[in-house]
Design an enzyme around this catalytic site. Sequence first.
Site, PDB file in Angstrom:
ATOM      1  N   LYS A   1       0.840  -1.205   0.000  1.00  0.00           N
ATOM      2  CA  LYS A   1       0.000   0.000   0.000  1.00  0.00           C
ATOM      3  C   LYS A   1       0.874   1.254   0.000  1.00  0.00           C
ATOM      4  O   LYS A   1       0.667   2.193  -0.762  1.00  0.00           O
ATOM      5  CB  LYS A   1      -0.882  -0.030   1.246  1.00  0.00           C
ATOM      6  CG  LYS A   1      -1.631   1.245   1.522  1.00  0.00           C
ATOM      7  CD  LYS A   1      -2.104   1.254   2.972  1.00  0.00           C
ATOM      8  CE  LYS A   1      -2.770   2.565   3.336  1.00  0.00           C
ATOM      9  NZ  LYS A   1      -4.060   2.730   2.669  1.00  0.00           N
TER      10      LYS A   1
ATOM     11  N   SER B   1     -23.074  11.849   9.260  1.00  0.00           N
ATOM     12  CA  SER B   1     -21.753  12.399   9.550  1.00  0.00           C
ATOM     13  C   SER B   1     -21.550  13.720   8.826  1.00  0.00           C
ATOM     14  O   SER B   1     -22.062  13.926   7.728  1.00  0.00           O
ATOM     15  CB  SER B   1     -20.667  11.408   9.149  1.00  0.00           C
ATOM     16  OG  SER B   1     -20.761  11.105   7.786  1.00  0.00           O
TER      17      SER B   1
ATOM     18  N   GLU C   1     -29.466   5.707  -1.412  1.00  0.00           N
ATOM     19  CA  GLU C   1     -28.676   6.331  -2.474  1.00  0.00           C
ATOM     20  C   GLU C   1     -29.435   6.238  -3.797  1.00  0.00           C
ATOM     21  O   GLU C   1     -29.994   5.201  -4.120  1.00  0.00           O
ATOM     22  CB  GLU C   1     -27.333   5.589  -2.555  1.00  0.00           C
ATOM     23  CG  GLU C   1     -26.371   6.093  -3.593  1.00  0.00           C
ATOM     24  CD  GLU C   1     -26.520   5.442  -4.961  1.00  0.00           C
ATOM     25  OE1 GLU C   1     -25.935   5.980  -5.901  1.00  0.00           O
ATOM     26  OE2 GLU C   1     -27.239   4.444  -5.100  1.00  0.00           O
TER      27      GLU C   1
ATOM     28  N   HIS D   1     -19.982  11.549  -3.167  1.00  0.00           N
ATOM     29  CA  HIS D   1     -18.642  11.019  -3.423  1.00  0.00           C
ATOM     30  C   HIS D   1     -17.783  11.992  -4.207  1.00  0.00           C
ATOM     31  O   HIS D   1     -16.625  11.720  -4.481  1.00  0.00           O
ATOM     32  CB  HIS D   1     -18.737   9.687  -4.164  1.00  0.00           C
ATOM     33  CG  HIS D   1     -19.393   8.639  -3.329  1.00  0.00           C
ATOM     34  ND1 HIS D   1     -20.755   8.474  -3.303  1.00  0.00           N
ATOM     35  CD2 HIS D   1     -18.895   7.749  -2.452  1.00  0.00           C
ATOM     36  CE1 HIS D   1     -21.056   7.512  -2.462  1.00  0.00           C
ATOM     37  NE2 HIS D   1     -19.952   7.054  -1.925  1.00  0.00           N
TER      38      HIS D   1
HETATM   39  N1  GLN Z   1     -24.513   7.522   9.400  1.00  0.00           N
HETATM   40  C1  GLN Z   1     -23.402   7.167   8.592  1.00  0.00           C
HETATM   41  C2  GLN Z   1     -22.710   8.420   8.083  1.00  0.00           C
HETATM   42  O1  GLN Z   1     -23.355   9.359   7.810  1.00  0.00           O
HETATM   43  C3  GLN Z   1     -23.798   6.295   7.428  1.00  0.00           C
HETATM   44  C4  GLN Z   1     -22.626   5.859   6.589  1.00  0.00           C
HETATM   45  C5  GLN Z   1     -22.909   4.820   5.521  1.00  0.00           C
HETATM   46  O2  GLN Z   1     -24.010   4.630   5.112  1.00  0.00           O
HETATM   47  N2  GLN Z   1     -21.931   4.142   5.037  1.00  0.00           N
HETATM   48  O3  GLN Z   1     -21.531   8.469   7.943  1.00  0.00           O
END
Ligand code: GLN
Length: 764
Positions: A19, A437, A669, A698
């Site tokens: 890595k 988050s 999503e 993303h």
């Molecule tokens: N609650 C998480 C965040 O917002 C969900 C993350 C995820 O779905 N991978 O980071």
Amino acid sequence: MALCSILGYPRIGFDREWKKALEAFWSGKIEETELHLKLQDIRLGHLRKLQDKGIDLIPVNDFSYYDHVLDTAVMFGLIPDRFRHKDGPVPLSVYYGMARGTKDATASEMTKWFNTNYHYIVPELHDANPVLTENRPLQAYREAKTKLGLEGKPVVLGPLTFLKLAKGYTAHETDLWLDRLIPLYVQMLQELAAEGVQWVQMDEPIAVVRLTAEDIQRLKRIYANLAEAVPSLNIMLQTYFESVENYRDLITLPVKGIGLDFVHGLDGNLSSLREHGFPSDKILGAGVINGRGIWRANLDDKLALLDELQQAVPAERLILQSSCSFLHVPVSTERETKIPYEIKGALAFADEKLDELVLLRRAVTEGKPAVAEELMTAAEALDRLKQSPSRNRIDVQEAVALMTAQDPKRSKPFEVRRIAQQAKWKLPLFPTTTIGSFPQTSDVRKARQLWRKGEWTKDQYTAFIHEQIDTWMKLQEELGLDVLVHGEFERTDMVEFFGEKLDGFVFTQNGWVQSYGSRCVKPPIIYGDVASRGDMTVSETVYAQSQTDRPVKGMLTGPITILNWSFVREDIPREQVAYQLAYALRQEVLALEQAGIGMIQVDEPAVREGLPLKEEEHQHYLSWAVRAFRMTTSPVQEATQIHTHMCYCEFHDMIDSIVDMDADVISIETSRSHGELIHSFETNTYNLGIGLGVYDIHSPRVPHVEEMAGMIDRVLHVLDPKLFWINPDCGLKTRGQNETVAALHNMVEAARLAREKYAASTPS
Ligand code: GLN
Ligand code: ZN
């Protein structure tokens, strides 16, 4: 005499030096020549280790500069036009461009390798004209031979599997593509044969999925062609991850050996073998050591299995193997100094599994008494863990049994809950929220480290987290979001955070496995009965709620996601572990509710990836997964609103299960998959609250209001407006603060416009 072999060894190196080398090259810190040297060092080091350990048939060409599927595509010159590659050997810049994107061309898609957490780069065929740009397996074979005098077994991804994993062609072009690829495989194998190669491992894991009659014909055609062109070469047709469907067709293919998985496909493969026997002109590659699990093997069971196999296949026609490549397990337990003795002794990562294979070979060839002492040591280690009080928690087992005896159901149906929740919250049409988050800046990561290292007191750390929460509560109010979140600043990882607070988990220092490219993950290990040690998220959530009049959603990771992103004990069914997790999380849900938190989100982004490879097993898995989710979320009052969140678009085949989860609101999503999910709702009705992500998190790009408004319009064609929420696709922790605020600002504006447009036509 039986031989032993493995199907592949981890690439990442003892200290993740692989890595580090890749990333140093990408960031311009080292030159290409240095990268080649470093990777050669790593590669030869692995081969030397396999030699020293006494593995008879050592794989070569299992190593990669990124991913083996990408290697195969590049070897056949399948380079998408946008990378503007002419002919000849493919330079690293193009290779890594396909993997990671360049400033002019987007990367190829990445997706999960069967039912593992490894992701491969999806080959794009389109109208490319394949050629053999270089013979990678031959290079790997030569290197091992000249540098180490080692007679390697080149590993090659088989034509049918390669084609099935690729995109950019239609089903009726499949045979056309095979016609193009087979000559290249022939050329490659002929060069190998001319060099004196004896065994080639042709990976065809696609054979564990049910093949159509046409695909079986294709397999026959492929391997008849190869056998005819290179009769001297021993081909091991290698399958893994499950039992093979179409066993009888497979064993009549003109290859020298058939490799079967006797760990994950144990029952199916064993009963095929019992029923139909095994051809006397073939070698059986018996995958007996688990290439995907991290626990020591029960060698007595393995020897009993080998005894049974030897009734159909004599030892001299057996190769004892790993069930799949060791790509999916960490390198070595050697450096784990913090794991308690009784757990560490029961672990076997790649290197320890090599010892197990050699031991089994010795037991088969020299007889059990020759290895009696080693067998005893292994059995004792397993027994120590078995006896451990942490695996035998009567309190947990009784509580879970009690919970399991009941049907986990909310006290009222959704229609009733919706009215109670609406009366309580008085949310506007199309409420806006986020997934949990907020940006994890370097400050946040630094703070967490200071605290972990003991350089900060608990109070200092808490004060820091509160400051972050304060900032974002204010920002969310200013933005005008309707349902707020505290931001998850105290969490590095959504599974690790809970694992560290629950009994039954242990964490490695160095148990890394490759997830995609240079990205490695360090899954927690669930070794014992899972139990709550008390509140896990209450204080941050309550603090956030104290800063605002708007509702704050509590934020938990669901039982199935914790399960699927961990290494799990194997002495009890996964279903049981899921229920234990559900029991612990249920207590947290109740604690949040008790503390005045009236909306609780239980994230389940990993439900889909646990889906078994065999379609006939989907229903069983989904039913216990849904049950675990409902156990977690059902005990709350009717006015308490349960949210859940899932990522990735492929939900069309499990919408019924999602409905069954009975969450008041789900966020899914949609933007990355260009609204594919929306189509599913044209044929399936979804009558619970739902938020479809209106922008892709993303990318740092800030989407325009009109884009999001357009997405909302599309969705409202198929979903009931009064059940619809507006949110981003996923959590925002990887984004920067400015772009996040700008994007959310536009999102709230898009929601406002939608309200203006639809309010009149939507009764509440
Ligand atoms: N609650 C998480 C965040 O917002 C969900 C993350 C995820 O779905 N991978 O980071
Ligand atoms: Zn997500």
